[in-house]
Design an enzyme around this catalytic site. Sequence first.
Site, short mmCIF file in Angstrom:
data_model
loop_
_atom_site.label_atom_id
_atom_site.label_comp_id
_atom_site.label_asym_id
_atom_site.label_seq_id
_atom_site.Cartn_x
_atom_site.Cartn_y
_atom_site.Cartn_z
N GLY A 71 0.79 -0.97 0.04
CA GLY A 71 0.18 -0.12 0.36
C GLY A 71 0.79 1.39 0.69
N GLU A 119 3.70 4.18 5.82
CA GLU A 119 2.54 3.37 5.63
C GLU A 119 1.40 4.41 4.93
OE1 GLU A 119 1.18 0.59 5.52
OE2 GLU A 119 -0.05 -0.54 7.68
N ASP A 150 -6.11 1.62 9.87
CA ASP A 150 -7.04 1.40 10.48
C ASP A 150 -6.92 1.08 11.83
OD1 ASP A 150 -9.69 0.79 10.24
OD2 ASP A 150 -9.02 -0.91 8.50
N GLY A 174 -5.05 -0.42 13.33
CA GLY A 174 -3.89 -0.80 13.75
C GLY A 174 -3.03 -1.71 14.15
N ASP A 212 -6.15 -0.42 -1.97
CA ASP A 212 -6.68 -1.23 -3.07
C ASP A 212 -7.87 -2.23 -2.25
OD1 ASP A 212 -5.48 -3.41 -1.31
OD2 ASP A 212 -5.76 -4.69 -2.27
#
Length: 177
Positions: A46, A101, A105, A107, A161
């Site tokens: 990501g 990162e 979200d 974590g 994604d």
Amino acid sequence: MSKLGKYQIKDFISQEQIQERIKSLGQEITNHYKDESIVMLGVLKGSFIFLADLCRSIDLPAQIEFIGLSSYKDQTTSSGKITITNKLSASLKDKHVLIVEDIYDTGLTLKFLLEHLKEHSPKSLKICTLLKKQIPTQIDLPIDFYGFTIPSEFVVGFGLDVAEDLRHLPMISILQP
Ligand code: IMP
């Protein structure tokens, strides 16, 4: 609202907004480390676009490394189980490591990564995430640098994604159910 193949997406954060924010994040990071060498550790997959832009907006001696982690198995909710898909290939011992990162979200991924990296004895360990989701059940972690806080929506583009699709979008969009 627009349609891309089988997906419906809605504009959220534009390319211009992202680029402007990354420039100022780069400045913050440069000011923080004050000429120290750092290792920018991108979390695959990501972070690949974010890292590419962020590393060009800092003014510090830097090395680029990657680690591959996976927690989403073709779904839009965390599986809760983190697996290493690409191992670290360099030593982090006594280095200033900045984790890069895409999104914080639940974590779970970053918590796992922090614990894993502590075993590599870095000199310091900090986190930079492009997006920080606001969810009530999030694990509380020290996020040193971040781009935007966002509501609890599933977003795609700029590296993020849905089942490996839509990472290539140049902006961040909200995936419609
Ligand atoms: P966490 O472990 O729940 O914090 O999630 C971290 C990983 O889940 C991120 O690195 C992303 O790959 C993925 N993720 C979380 N939220 C989203 C989203 O809204 N869109 C796409 N991927 C997400």
